[in-house]
Design a protein around this motif. Structure first.
Motif, mmCIF file in Angstrom:
data_model
loop_
_atom_site.group_PDB
_atom_site.id
_atom_site.type_symbol
_atom_site.label_atom_id
_atom_site.label_comp_id
_atom_site.label_asym_id
_atom_site.label_seq_id
_atom_site.Cartn_x
_atom_site.Cartn_y
_atom_site.Cartn_z
ATOM 1 N N ARG A 196 1.618 11.367 -6.383
ATOM 2 C CA ARG A 196 0.296 11.954 -6.168
ATOM 3 C C ARG A 196 -0.151 11.761 -4.728
ATOM 4 O O ARG A 196 -0.732 12.662 -4.109
ATOM 5 N N ALA A 197 0.148 10.564 -4.162
ATOM 6 C CA ALA A 197 -0.225 10.298 -2.774
ATOM 7 C C ALA A 197 0.536 11.205 -1.825
ATOM 8 O O ALA A 197 -0.018 11.723 -0.854
ATOM 9 N N ALA A 198 1.829 11.429 -2.097
ATOM 10 C CA ALA A 198 2.643 12.290 -1.236
ATOM 11 C C ALA A 198 2.146 13.729 -1.273
ATOM 12 O O ALA A 198 2.101 14.420 -0.249
ATOM 13 N N GLU A 199 1.754 14.173 -2.460
ATOM 14 C CA GLU A 199 1.252 15.543 -2.583
ATOM 15 C C GLU A 199 -0.093 15.717 -1.884
ATOM 16 O O GLU A 199 -0.407 16.794 -1.372
ATOM 17 N N ALA A 200 -0.883 14.635 -1.852
ATOM 18 C CA ALA A 200 -2.213 14.723 -1.245
ATOM 19 C C ALA A 200 -2.171 14.519 0.270
ATOM 20 O O ALA A 200 -3.142 14.826 0.963
ATOM 21 N N GLU A 201 -1.071 14.030 0.803
ATOM 22 C CA GLU A 201 -0.969 13.748 2.235
ATOM 23 C C GLU A 201 -1.012 15.047 3.035
ATOM 24 O O GLU A 201 -0.275 15.992 2.750
ATOM 25 N N THR A 202 -1.874 15.102 4.019
ATOM 26 C CA THR A 202 -2.020 16.313 4.834
ATOM 27 C C THR A 202 -1.552 16.124 6.265
ATOM 28 O O THR A 202 -1.174 17.086 6.927
ATOM 29 N N LEU A 208 10.112 12.427 -0.569
ATOM 30 C CA LEU A 208 10.115 11.330 -1.523
ATOM 31 C C LEU A 208 11.494 11.186 -2.154
ATOM 32 O O LEU A 208 12.064 12.156 -2.661
ATOM 33 N N ARG A 209 12.042 9.962 -2.115
ATOM 34 C CA ARG A 209 13.330 9.663 -2.735
ATOM 35 C C ARG A 209 13.113 8.689 -3.873
ATOM 36 O O ARG A 209 12.420 7.679 -3.721
ATOM 37 N N ASP A 210 13.697 9.001 -5.040
ATOM 38 C CA ASP A 210 13.640 8.029 -6.128
ATOM 39 C C ASP A 210 15.005 7.370 -6.285
ATOM 40 O O ASP A 210 16.044 7.985 -6.053
ATOM 41 N N PHE A 211 14.982 6.104 -6.648
ATOM 42 C CA PHE A 211 16.194 5.302 -6.764
ATOM 43 C C PHE A 211 16.285 4.732 -8.170
ATOM 44 O O PHE A 211 15.280 4.523 -8.842
ATOM 45 N N GLU A 212 17.517 4.427 -8.595
ATOM 46 C CA GLU A 212 17.718 3.914 -9.946
ATOM 47 C C GLU A 212 17.419 2.427 -10.051
ATOM 48 O O GLU A 212 17.310 1.905 -11.165
ATOM 49 N N LEU A 255 3.799 -5.188 5.731
ATOM 50 C CA LEU A 255 2.944 -4.679 4.682
ATOM 51 C C LEU A 255 2.062 -3.593 5.267
ATOM 52 O O LEU A 255 1.472 -3.768 6.324
ATOM 53 N N ALA A 256 1.979 -2.438 4.576
ATOM 54 C CA ALA A 256 1.249 -1.317 5.143
ATOM 55 C C ALA A 256 0.717 -0.433 4.038
ATOM 56 O O ALA A 256 1.264 -0.405 2.935
ATOM 57 N N PRO A 257 -0.358 0.315 4.286
ATOM 58 C CA PRO A 257 -0.835 1.267 3.290
ATOM 59 C C PRO A 257 0.149 2.409 3.110
ATOM 60 O O PRO A 257 1.017 2.640 3.942
ATOM 61 N N ALA A 258 -0.002 3.129 1.997
ATOM 62 C CA ALA A 258 0.933 4.200 1.685
ATOM 63 C C ALA A 258 0.857 5.348 2.665
ATOM 64 O O ALA A 258 1.828 6.007 2.935
#
Length: 344
Positions: A196-202, A208-212, A255-258
């Protein structure tokens, strides 16, 4: 916070029906191998360890059962078990986030599975930002490059760096403005938040990569092919420490915000619990395990295990409160008349 008070009370209602288990019966425990400090597999001994692993196995033994050979599962197999209740596991000895959506899903599709009492609060939507970066990308075409090509280039450069013992420099502001690669473990509640954050980023295009597994994600993050690593901050930090110990290399991270104002670090808490199966062979297992977990809170076992696994980290006040709430009074074997008269 309302959920915190309701779930223990619901579990207590069925404790009276719990009986001791068969000491000759092995329970089948499912577990991931890469979720430190909650559960992980020691590379040298091959044994499992961790805060949740110790809690889970202690509860099994206290309930009168034996700990069988653990079954190592992937994130995908874990998600399938939670979705259907199938897999033949008695307990998922894993930090599973309780959400209303998951409670509804278990009720609708896997009614044989039940959450244990809440055992831990984890910081949600946390992220680590990498310090190794991308010098191979043409900054002028960053925004037009497809994510698949961008990710392949990042992986190739990371492999080249590992082979030549050369590490790329820090991510440049131009690259960060144009494109970023974010990594999550699929099937987790964090994945949905980050998507949701990635979609809202302008301001930045997100790949986005997903890992197992966390092991696969931390490898990509620490070698420079993923810029942000999302998850519970305790798991992220412990995974990085494990990678550094196994490779003998430093993983530069902060450490950082998304993203710019999208998902702040530690903006919420996620309640963790075990998942216990009710089966024809063990119809009372969920209430038996709940009973022993409350007993472990009451006699200080959980506090001692926490101190052993989180040596230098004092529990936050909300976690202290959770431990106190779950430390239910021992009560007495009062007869029905006394109980009814005094309500005690």
């Amino acid at each position: 916070m309302r959920l915190l008070f309701l779930l223990p009370l619901l579990a207590v209602a069925s404790l009276g029906a719990a009986a001791r288990g068969d000491a000759q019966t092995d329970l089948r425990l499912a577990v991931r191998a890469d979720v430190p400090p909650f559960v992980w597999k020691d590379a040298d001994s091959g044994e499992f360890n961790g805060f949740f692993w110790d809690i889970c196995t202690a509860a099994v033994i206290r309930a009168g059962y034996r700990v069988g050979q653990p079954v190592e599962i992937s994130a995908d197999r874990r998600a399938a078990f939670l979705a259907t209740g199938e897999g033949g596991f008695d307990i998922l000895c894993d930090p599973v986030t309780i959400t209303l959506a998951r409670l509804r899903a278990l009720n609708d599709r896997a009614p044989n599975l039940q959450f244990s009492p809440i055992l831990f609060f984890a910081a949600g939507s946390s992220a680590m930002r990498g310090g190794r970066g991308i010098r191979w990308l043409d900054e002028e075409v960053a925004e037009q490059k497809p994510c698949e090509a961008f990710i392949r280039e990042a992986e190739g450069a990371a492999e080249e760096g590992a082979a030549t013992d050369w590490w790329p420099p820090r991510f440049t502001p131009q690259i960060l403005k144009g494109m970023q690669i974010w990594g999550v473990v699929r099937g987790t509640t964090t994945e949905r938040t980050v998507r949701r954050a990635a979609e809202a980023e302008t301001g930045t295009r997100i790949c986005l990569r997903d890992f197992e597994s966390h092991a696969a994600l931390v490898q990509a993050f620490c070698t420079g092919s993923v810029f942000r690593y999302f998850g519970d901050i305790d798991i992220v930090r412990a995974s990085i420490r494990t990678w550094e110990k196994s490779t003998g290399q430093d993983c530069t991270a902060d450490l950082a915000p998304a993203g710019p104002g999208v998902v702040p670090v530690a903006d919420s808490y996620e309640p963790y619990a075990l998942v216990v199966a009710q089966t024809p062979a063990h119809p009372n297992l969920p209430s038996q395990i709940a009973l022993e977990l409350y007993g472990m809170f009451s006699d200080g076992t959980i506090d001692r295990l926490y101190a052993g696994h989180f040596r230098s980290v004092e529990p936050i006040e909300d976690l202290r409160t959770l431990f106190r709430i779950n430390a239910v009074p021992a009560g007495c074997n009062c007869d029905e008349a006394a109980t009814g008269a005094g309500g005690r």
